[in-house]
Design a protein around this motif. Sequence first.
Motif, short mmCIF file in Angstrom:
data_model
loop_
_atom_site.label_atom_id
_atom_site.label_comp_id
_atom_site.label_asym_id
_atom_site.label_seq_id
_atom_site.Cartn_x
_atom_site.Cartn_y
_atom_site.Cartn_z
N TRP A 103 57.51 -3.25 67.41
CA TRP A 103 58.34 -2.04 67.42
C TRP A 103 59.17 -1.98 68.71
O TRP A 103 58.64 -2.16 69.80
CB TRP A 103 57.45 -0.79 67.34
CG TRP A 103 56.58 -0.75 66.13
CD1 TRP A 103 55.31 -1.22 66.01
CD2 TRP A 103 56.93 -0.21 64.84
NE1 TRP A 103 54.84 -1.02 64.75
CE2 TRP A 103 55.81 -0.39 64.01
CE3 TRP A 103 58.07 0.41 64.34
CZ2 TRP A 103 55.80 0.02 62.67
CZ3 TRP A 103 58.07 0.83 63.02
CH2 TRP A 103 56.95 0.63 62.21
N PRO B 151 58.23 1.12 71.66
CA PRO B 151 57.17 1.64 70.77
C PRO B 151 56.61 2.99 71.16
O PRO B 151 56.07 3.69 70.30
CB PRO B 151 56.10 0.56 70.86
CG PRO B 151 56.31 -0.11 72.17
CD PRO B 151 57.80 -0.10 72.37
N ARG C 205 63.50 5.37 62.76
CA ARG C 205 62.92 4.07 62.40
C ARG C 205 62.63 3.99 60.91
O ARG C 205 62.62 2.90 60.32
CB ARG C 205 61.60 3.84 63.14
CG ARG C 205 61.64 3.80 64.64
CD ARG C 205 60.22 3.59 65.16
NE ARG C 205 60.04 4.07 66.51
CZ ARG C 205 60.24 3.34 67.59
NH1 ARG C 205 60.63 2.09 67.47
NH2 ARG C 205 60.04 3.86 68.79
#
Length: 511
Positions: free
Chosen positions: A413, A416, A423
Amino acid sequence: MQAPALPSAFLYAAAAAAAALWYAYLFVRWHRKSPLPPGPVGLPVVGCLPFLDPQLHNYFTRMAHTYGPICRIKLGNMLFVVVSSPSLAKEVLRDHDLTMANRKLTATASIITYGGATILWSNAGSTWRMLRRICVHEILSKTSLDAVYDLRRSEVHATMRKLRGSAAAGEAVDVGEEMLLTVSNVIMSMLWGATVEGEERARVGKEFRDMAWEIIDLMAKPNVSDFVPILARFDLQGLQRKMGLLLHRFDRIFATIIEQKKKKAAAAAAGGKLDFLDYLLKLEKEGSYNNMPFTMTNVKAILVDMILAGSHATSSTMEWVMAVLMKHPKAMARVQEELEQVVGNGNIVEESHIPRLQFLGAAVKETLRLYPVSPLLAPHCPSAACTIGGYTVPQGSMVFLNVWAIQRDPLVWEDPLEFRPERFLGPNAGLDFNGGDLSFFPFGSGRRVCAGIPMAETMIVHVLASLLHSFEWKVPEGTKLDLVDTYGIVLKKEKPLVAIPTARMSNPLQY
């Protein structure tokens, strides 16, 4: 001249030595080929118990940073294996799904689950398949959920009316507690309908909610009885005794409800509407389901599953989403703009609106990415030794999937630790909760994936949409909003979210 015979004792000793050398050779060769995962050495007998951090999701994440995406830790006699990458999660949940499908009961879990009789804690055999099929087909299917939509709608509206009163008085409310009350009322109504009513319903609901948090807390505490089984009978921390008392209270309430339900059975048989408990008691009376034995223990185990897993996991997720959105006011504003477009100022939220609330759905997913319901999921227990990531995972060990670490992995990710609902829009809009993508599986994956996903997803979005469409939210003056969590079977906020609602709708009838 014939050679003298060797003594038989010498021959036995030579044979034993040869066998020992051969087995030692095979052992070394096998271990060189497939050793145990790396991990801390620990101390004799107790292993790493003295160094264990109760915040296990953080502790295991730090271990992964040191030892890699698969590592092991010895706690007393128990070996834990922790997996912290999507590729290794695939090996556990896909390549070795059947081998890894069992559970290893802790001392406290064994008590509250009637010896592992619940869906969550039973081994993946014929009884587990029976219990899961009953829940999925009789209470959690789309048809079953649609049949009780009016019930859910009524409970959500009751909560909005109650919060309207708090808003008019300028009162702060415990958001998580209000969500738990709403969800538990829905679940109890689905389970046994109007069997318990009025003040008794409120009393029973509160007792269940209070006990459930105690149970969740007890199950999360490291217990020496699990790590050194020879000491289990002494219950040195008193955790089994406490859990036994909670089970006794559960049984007492169940017995009262079941007795009342049986008294009303004649009315139901004469044409009244059957609820879920009616159906379970019918199976118990018949003694079987699809030729599998079905007992009163099965009845109570299913009720425990629904009350513990259904209500607290769902309400805790709602609290997290509200806290995260309040911490990110731009995202909150975008959610409310979407609600105005989809629902409209003059209307109330219905479940039919949910498919079009895409940004709210993305915000829920992003919150569950950062704060998964159960950060380590329920532990798997291999029924045979297998190889994961080139390392041996022994039979009977406890395998944890650190979904907390996986869903915050910078290799998976981008940025993250940042809250970015976007997303889950665009190309990732199809990323769901069913565990198909092992970079995001907050409810598990494989054959042990959570059976209650359809109900949880519907309830979470419907209630959140109603809260955000009907009210503005702020923390009380002088209060700081934080997102600090504390580990448990259900991940909780360390400090409950307390906030003041302000009505957004001018017409009281909209509440």
